[in-house]
Scaffold this active site. Structure first.
Site, PDB file in Angstrom:
ATOM      1  N   ALA A  16      38.881  30.656  21.998  1.00 21.66           N
ATOM      2  CA  ALA A  16      39.187  30.724  20.559  1.00 21.66           C
ATOM      3  C   ALA A  16      40.317  31.718  20.292  1.00 21.66           C
ATOM      4  O   ALA A  16      41.268  31.413  19.564  1.00 21.66           O
ATOM      5  CB  ALA A  16      37.931  31.118  19.778  1.00 21.66           C
ATOM      6  N   SER A  40      38.065  42.588  25.540  1.00 22.85           N
ATOM      7  CA  SER A  40      37.417  43.535  26.432  1.00 22.85           C
ATOM      8  C   SER A  40      37.013  42.844  27.726  1.00 22.85           C
ATOM      9  O   SER A  40      36.130  41.981  27.718  1.00 22.85           O
ATOM     10  CB  SER A  40      36.187  44.110  25.718  1.00 22.85           C
ATOM     11  OG  SER A  40      35.308  44.653  26.655  1.00 22.85           O
ATOM     12  N   ILE A  43      33.304  43.192  28.421  1.00 26.70           N
ATOM     13  CA  ILE A  43      32.376  42.234  27.785  1.00 26.70           C
ATOM     14  C   ILE A  43      32.562  40.841  28.386  1.00 26.70           C
ATOM     15  O   ILE A  43      31.600  40.131  28.658  1.00 26.70           O
ATOM     16  CB  ILE A  43      32.583  42.204  26.250  1.00 26.70           C
ATOM     17  CG1 ILE A  43      32.240  43.572  25.658  1.00 26.70           C
ATOM     18  CG2 ILE A  43      31.749  41.112  25.602  1.00 26.70           C
ATOM     19  CD1 ILE A  43      32.510  43.702  24.175  1.00 26.70           C
ATOM     20  N   ILE A  46      32.457  33.713  27.425  1.00 28.48           N
ATOM     21  CA  ILE A  46      31.251  32.916  27.668  1.00 28.48           C
ATOM     22  C   ILE A  46      31.345  32.139  28.981  1.00 28.48           C
ATOM     23  O   ILE A  46      30.336  31.877  29.633  1.00 28.48           O
ATOM     24  CB  ILE A  46      30.954  31.980  26.474  1.00 28.48           C
ATOM     25  CG1 ILE A  46      29.613  31.260  26.606  1.00 28.48           C
ATOM     26  CG2 ILE A  46      32.028  30.931  26.286  1.00 28.48           C
ATOM     27  CD1 ILE A  46      28.631  31.643  25.574  1.00 28.48           C
ATOM     28  N   GLU A  50      33.990  22.818  29.159  1.00 33.30           N
ATOM     29  CA  GLU A  50      34.850  22.082  30.097  1.00 33.30           C
ATOM     30  C   GLU A  50      35.282  20.713  29.615  1.00 33.30           C
ATOM     31  O   GLU A  50      36.238  20.166  30.134  1.00 33.30           O
ATOM     32  CB  GLU A  50      34.107  21.917  31.425  1.00 33.30           C
ATOM     33  CG  GLU A  50      33.854  23.245  32.100  1.00 33.30           C
ATOM     34  CD  GLU A  50      32.678  23.193  33.060  1.00 33.30           C
ATOM     35  OE1 GLU A  50      31.679  22.549  32.724  1.00 33.30           O
ATOM     36  OE2 GLU A  50      32.774  23.789  34.128  1.00 33.30           O
ATOM     37  N   LYS A  79      39.492  12.355  31.039  1.00 37.11           N
ATOM     38  CA  LYS A  79      38.190  11.927  30.514  1.00 37.11           C
ATOM     39  C   LYS A  79      38.420  10.729  29.591  1.00 37.11           C
ATOM     40  O   LYS A  79      39.231  10.804  28.668  1.00 37.11           O
ATOM     41  CB  LYS A  79      37.555  13.097  29.738  1.00 37.11           C
ATOM     42  CG  LYS A  79      36.296  12.721  28.971  1.00 37.11           C
ATOM     43  CD  LYS A  79      35.735  13.907  28.186  1.00 37.11           C
ATOM     44  CE  LYS A  79      34.633  13.462  27.256  1.00 37.11           C
ATOM     45  NZ  LYS A  79      34.188  14.520  26.341  1.00 37.11           N
ATOM     46  N   LEU A 334      32.952  30.474  18.620  1.00 36.49           N
ATOM     47  CA  LEU A 334      31.493  30.616  18.571  1.00 36.49           C
ATOM     48  C   LEU A 334      31.046  31.554  17.462  1.00 36.49           C
ATOM     49  O   LEU A 334      29.917  31.472  16.982  1.00 36.49           O
ATOM     50  CB  LEU A 334      30.982  31.125  19.925  1.00 36.49           C
ATOM     51  CG  LEU A 334      31.283  30.200  21.116  1.00 36.49           C
ATOM     52  CD1 LEU A 334      30.897  30.874  22.430  1.00 36.49           C
ATOM     53  CD2 LEU A 334      30.548  28.874  20.973  1.00 36.49           C
ATOM     54  N   GLU A 343      28.906  16.084  22.359  1.00 38.57           N
ATOM     55  CA  GLU A 343      30.099  15.267  22.124  1.00 38.57           C
ATOM     56  C   GLU A 343      31.370  16.118  22.286  1.00 38.57           C
ATOM     57  O   GLU A 343      32.418  15.783  21.748  1.00 38.57           O
ATOM     58  CB  GLU A 343      30.042  14.608  20.740  1.00 38.57           C
ATOM     59  CG  GLU A 343      29.072  13.421  20.666  1.00 38.57           C
ATOM     60  CD  GLU A 343      29.605  12.145  21.359  1.00 38.57           C
ATOM     61  OE1 GLU A 343      30.768  12.141  21.758  1.00 38.57           O
ATOM     62  OE2 GLU A 343      28.821  11.188  21.496  1.00 38.57           O
ATOM     63  N   THR A 345      32.607  19.001  21.156  1.00 42.92           N
ATOM     64  CA  THR A 345      33.332  19.238  19.907  1.00 42.92           C
ATOM     65  C   THR A 345      33.727  20.699  19.643  1.00 42.92           C
ATOM     66  O   THR A 345      34.451  20.952  18.681  1.00 42.92           O
ATOM     67  CB  THR A 345      32.477  18.743  18.724  1.00 42.92           C
ATOM     68  OG1 THR A 345      31.119  19.136  18.924  1.00 42.92           O
ATOM     69  CG2 THR A 345      32.559  17.241  18.592  1.00 42.92           C
TER      70      THR A 345
END
Ligand code: FAD
Length: 502
Positions: A16, A40, A43, A46, A50, A79, A334, A343, A345
């Site tokens: 993001a 950071s 930290i 996530i 993919e 894909k 997030l 899906e 998204t």
């Protein structure tokens, strides 16, 4: 005239944060506006994410990114859609392909002709009339033909890639265009006493990063919108009860498939996403119906290749922030909300947040109507994606576990009830308000999940079965022949954008 922004700060360096930085740096002149990204390493990010949908092609094009370079740098594969296994009932599968099924005729959607031929005895599933589904089943890939007369012009595609590498790739892009990266953990958020606007971020090493506009890209931490401004979270877990994932990669086994596979399990589902260097896997499940140990064990038992590392648990809650843009802070990624990756998204919703911000780019006074419009748009986007995801769970015949009994019988949002009823009664589907998922996607999942229309277009119903079946057969064989002429997916990747690890 009020002043334009001089200092924009992005907090967070996952997909993001770097997508936001890359997009803004491609548009803004660093002499006019300085862009700083704080992240950071301590930290971290996530580290999952993919599978994408075709809209990402537009994002990369807007940035002037060369497809082959990007694919090589992110270990990407192509894909063509998603295969859903065991979702309607055990032993059943269908593909939700990108693009449409067949060709609409006389202004009437193709699926009415398919329903008519089916009534006349045609046993081919609708997926046999999708160029993407036919190529995917045969592990073939080719770029779309620009000639609209060609069957291959019906190819639509997206990518499977390593999201961490994508963020790294975009970091290079953004830094080359003047984005300043600051390493550090934010310990304190400084706010103006009178307005509550965020004015600066104090880092663990003592430095202060000041700005007039802040993007909250801190992932599930939601440090600015959630923790600092106290924006509440709209919880949708009564419709989407999965709240946990176990994720692990494995080595490749078998051909490099140009599609994502989603297999329903007793309390959720498992993804399989092939990138060039490995296969990404994850088991999404509801903690109310299954323990973490059981979920990890199901995941590990159902890997195609040798496990790389060990399963990692991620917790989440389906929903979104009540406002995405509050005061001078905008949540992207997030921190804005989460809808499970059924899906693919999430990266799209990041992209949509960025492009809607750019479309509304205000002066530093930030008129409240601009914020309201942004929030209205993003709320609608989240709600529309939510409904599409819920459809996969609710339109099921599965009754083999308490989880599926819950999903099959739960109350649905009114907006989704309306869509299901309209399709069930009259075979009609529409795209509302620039909705992400086109009619063809809704039809693929309705039919795949067994939502069969009681009736279909009366004009088509009056046509002789034989002539409709003949047209459909011509389409089907043209697609099979075209797929046969396409290269094997792995060979195409090797030539076009192969990384050393393929
Ligand atoms: P993160 O990657 O978590 O980044 C947060 C950043 O904020 C990090 O750089 C961190 O260092 C920084 N940060 C946080 N707090 C501080 C602080 N105090 N000081 C300084 N920095 C801070 N999306 C898809 O499109 N397709 C998929 O297939 C897909 N699969 C997914 C599967 C799962 C199980 C999950 C949970 C998500 C999936 N997603 C998928 C979503 C996707 O992973 C995310 O949307 C995407 O990676 C964006 O994450 P992010 O940048 O918002 O957050």
């Amino acid at each position: 005239m009020t002043q334009p922004f001089k200092n924009i700060v992005i907090l967070g360096g996952g997909s993001a944060g770097w997508m936001t930085a890359a997009a803004l740096s491609s548009l803004l002149n660093p002499k006019d506006v300085s862009i700083t990204l704080v992240e950071s390493d301590q930290i971290g990010t996530i580290g999952v994410g993919e599978a994408t949908i075709p809209d990402i092609i537009n994002f990369n094009r807007l940035l002037g990114i060369k497809e082959d370079e990007f694919m090589k740098a992110t270990q990407a594969t192509f894909k063509l859609g998603i295969e859903f296994v065991d979702w309607r009932r055990k032993g059943d599968s269908y593909i939700h392909p990108f693009g449409s099924h067949g060709v609409d005729m006389n202004g009437i959607d193709f699926h009415h002709y398919w329903l008519h031929s089916r009534a006349g005895g045609n046993a081919h599933p609708i997926g046999h009339y999708s160029m993407c589904a036919v190529a995917a089943a045969d592990n073939r890939f080719a770029l779309p033909d620009p000639n609209p007369q060609s069957v291959r012009s019906h190819i639509r595609y997206a990518y499977h890639f390593d999201a961490t590498l994508y963020a790294r790739f975009l970091r290079q892009y953004a830094e080359l265009r003047g984005v300043r990266r600051v390493e550090g953990k934010v310990d304190e958020v400084v706010q103006a006493a009178d307005t509550g606007y965020v004015t600066g971020l104090k880092l663990d090493k003592g430095d202060l990063v000041s700005g007039e506009l802040f993007f909250d890209c801190t992932g599930f931490a939601a440090l600015l919108l959630g923790k600092t401004l106290g924006v509440s979270y709209k919880d949708w877990s009564h419709w989407l009860p999965c709240d946990s994932a176990q994720a692990v990669a494995c080595t490749h086994a078998g051909p490099l498939r140009p599609y994502t596979r989603s297999t329903a399990r007793s309390s959720g589902w498992q993804w399989r996403i092939p990138t060039q260097h490995r296969t990404g896997n994850g088991h999404i499940y509801s903690g109310a119906f299954m323990s973490d140990d059981e979920a990890a064990s199901i995941l590990v038992q159902n890997l195609d290749g040798d496990m790389i590392g060990s399963p990692r648990k991620i917790s989440f809650k389906a929903g979104h922030r009540d406002t995405f843009w509050s005061k001078n802070c905008i949540a992207i990624g997030l921190s804005a909300g989460f809808l499970e990756p059924l899906e693919s998204t999430s990266i799209y919703l990041i992209q949509e947040g960025i492009s809607r911000f750019i479309a509304l780019y205000p002066d530093a006074s930030i008129p409240s109507i601009v914020r309201d419009e942004y929030n209205r748009h993003m709320r609608t986007e989240f709600e529309q994606v939510r409904d599409f995801i819920i459809l996969h769970y609710s339109a099921t015949e599965r009754d083999d576990s308490p989880f599926w009994n819950y999903c099959r019988t739960m109350n649905l949002p009114d907006s989704l009830c309306h869509k299901i009823e309209l399709f069930r009664e009259a075979g009609r589907a529409f795209r509302y308000e620039d909705e992400l998922f086109a009619k063809a996607s809704w039809i693929a999942v309705f039919l795949g999940q067994g939502v069969m229309p009681k009736s279909y277009d009366p004009i088509v119903r009056n046509l002789p079965y034989a002539s409709v079946s003949e047209s459909l057969e011509l389409m089907r064989t043209a697609m099979i022949n075209e797929a046969g002429r396409m290269p094997n997916h792995a060979d195409f990747i090797q030539r076009y954008c192969g990384s050393a690890s393929l």
